[in-house]
Design a protein around this motif. Structure first.
Motif, short mmCIF file in Angstrom:
data_model
loop_
_atom_site.label_atom_id
_atom_site.label_comp_id
_atom_site.label_asym_id
_atom_site.label_seq_id
_atom_site.Cartn_x
_atom_site.Cartn_y
_atom_site.Cartn_z
N GLN A 10 1.12 16.79 -13.31
CA GLN A 10 1.04 18.19 -12.93
C GLN A 10 2.22 18.98 -13.49
OE1 GLN A 10 1.34 18.91 -8.68
NE2 GLN A 10 0.09 20.75 -8.84
N ALA A 11 3.42 18.39 -13.45
CA ALA A 11 4.61 19.06 -13.97
C ALA A 11 4.51 19.24 -15.49
CB ALA A 11 5.87 18.27 -13.62
N GLN A 12 3.99 18.24 -16.18
CA GLN A 12 3.81 18.35 -17.64
C GLN A 12 2.83 19.45 -17.98
OE1 GLN A 12 2.62 14.45 -18.93
NE2 GLN A 12 4.71 13.64 -18.94
N LEU A 13 1.72 19.50 -17.24
CA LEU A 13 0.73 20.55 -17.49
C LEU A 13 1.31 21.93 -17.20
CD1 LEU A 13 -2.55 19.01 -16.07
CD2 LEU A 13 -2.05 19.56 -18.45
N ALA A 14 2.09 22.05 -16.13
CA ALA A 14 2.68 23.33 -15.78
C ALA A 14 3.66 23.78 -16.87
CB ALA A 14 3.40 23.24 -14.44
N GLU A 15 4.42 22.85 -17.39
CA GLU A 15 5.39 23.17 -18.44
C GLU A 15 4.67 23.63 -19.71
OE1 GLU A 15 8.88 23.99 -20.13
OE2 GLU A 15 8.66 23.32 -18.06
N GLN A 16 3.59 22.96 -20.05
CA GLN A 16 2.86 23.32 -21.26
C GLN A 16 2.08 24.61 -21.10
OE1 GLN A 16 0.68 19.77 -21.90
NE2 GLN A 16 2.41 18.69 -22.83
N MET A 28 0.84 -1.20 0.00
CA MET A 28 0.00 0.00 0.00
C MET A 28 0.87 1.25 0.00
SD MET A 28 -2.73 1.57 -0.32
CE MET A 28 -4.20 0.63 -0.07
N GLY A 29 1.95 1.25 0.77
CA GLY A 29 2.87 2.39 0.76
C GLY A 29 3.42 2.63 -0.63
N SER A 30 3.83 1.56 -1.29
CA SER A 30 4.37 1.65 -2.65
C SER A 30 3.30 2.13 -3.63
CB SER A 30 4.92 0.29 -3.08
OG SER A 30 5.31 0.30 -4.42
N TYR A 31 2.08 1.61 -3.47
CA TYR A 31 0.96 1.99 -4.33
C TYR A 31 0.67 3.49 -4.21
CZ TYR A 31 -3.89 2.16 -6.02
OH TYR A 31 -5.04 2.48 -6.69
N LEU A 32 0.60 3.98 -2.97
CA LEU A 32 0.34 5.41 -2.76
C LEU A 32 1.48 6.25 -3.32
CD1 LEU A 32 -1.11 5.38 0.86
CD2 LEU A 32 -2.36 5.85 -1.25
N GLU A 33 2.72 5.82 -3.07
CA GLU A 33 3.88 6.58 -3.54
C GLU A 33 3.89 6.68 -5.07
OE1 GLU A 33 8.75 6.35 -3.24
OE2 GLU A 33 7.54 5.30 -1.76
N LYS A 34 3.62 5.56 -5.74
CA LYS A 34 3.62 5.57 -7.21
C LYS A 34 2.49 6.43 -7.76
CE LYS A 34 6.04 1.23 -7.72
NZ LYS A 34 5.93 -0.20 -8.01
N ASN A 35 1.33 6.39 -7.13
CA ASN A 35 0.21 7.20 -7.59
C ASN A 35 0.48 8.69 -7.39
OD1 ASN A 35 -2.48 6.09 -8.64
ND2 ASN A 35 -1.80 4.53 -7.19
N VAL A 36 1.06 9.04 -6.25
CA VAL A 36 1.39 10.45 -6.01
C VAL A 36 2.44 10.91 -7.02
CG1 VAL A 36 2.47 12.04 -4.36
CG2 VAL A 36 0.69 10.47 -3.59
N GLN A 37 3.45 10.04 -7.31
CA GLN A 37 4.48 10.41 -8.27
C GLN A 37 3.89 10.57 -9.67
OE1 GLN A 37 7.80 11.24 -7.62
NE2 GLN A 37 7.52 12.03 -9.68
N ALA A 38 2.99 9.68 -10.06
CA ALA A 38 2.35 9.78 -11.38
C ALA A 38 1.55 11.08 -11.48
CB ALA A 38 1.45 8.57 -11.64
#
Length: 177
Positions: free
Chosen positions: A114-120, A99-109
């Motif tokens: 968000q970073a891609q949208l900010a860049e665009q 679950m920790g890994s699942y949450l971490e990967k989802n937050v990273q995704a």
């Protein structure tokens, strides 16, 4: 002999020492800093580690949790009581690590999207942004689709692991499903 350049190089990770009086000392700037300033280091993506000044134990996680606690206690919490209760229920559960890994990967995704949208959005005018938000943008669909697919794959993996653990548990008792 050491060269001057070797002494001038900054350490890869900033070290913050926590003293018994709960004060935080930034060894990079040789000043005491507040929790708000540690939060700013996080926001700036500055790598750091927090260490106990006496024992040298690492305290980074506890300081990050303290920042989250202050944020949650402030104006607009991110987690509902139900979400927090569900997170607590996973502690000690066989699926805690996953679950920790699942949450971490989802937050990273989500952070990556968000970073891609900010860049665009840097090159967009307010009119273009309004049009972007009012249409079914293929780029947005692609990014969100990718996020949903990653999340779905992680959830399916979690289900598989739960099923294997259940079968192993039944097997240990001589039972078959």
């Amino acid at each position: 002999m050491h060269s001057k350049k070797a002494h001038a190089a900054k350490p890869a990770q900033r070290v913050i020492k926590k003293y018994p009086n709960r004060r935080l000392y930034d060894t990079d700037t040789s000043t005491y800093i507040t929790l708000a300033e540690v939060k700013q280091l996080v926001l700036d993506g500055e790598p750091f580690v927090v260490r106990d000044a006496k024992t040298n134990d690492e305290l980074t996680r506890s300081i990050l949790l303290q920042i989250i606690l202050e944020e949650e206690a402030g104006g607009a919490p991110m987690f509902s009581e139900a979400a927090l209760a569900n997170i607590i229920r996973f502690y000690g559960n066989a699926m805690q690590g996953f679950m920790g890994s699942y949450l971490e990967k989802n937050v990273q995704a989500f952070t990556d999207i968000q970073a891609q949208l900010a860049e665009q959005s840097k090159s967009m005018t307010p009119e273009m942004w309004a049009q972007f938000m009012n249409t079914q943008n293929p780029l947005m669909q692609g990014m969100m689709g990718s996020y949903v697919e990653q999340s779905k794959a992680m959830f399916e993996k979690m289900q598989e692991q739960m099923q294997k653990q259940t079968e192993q548990m039944f097997g240990a008792f001589g039972l078959k499903r």
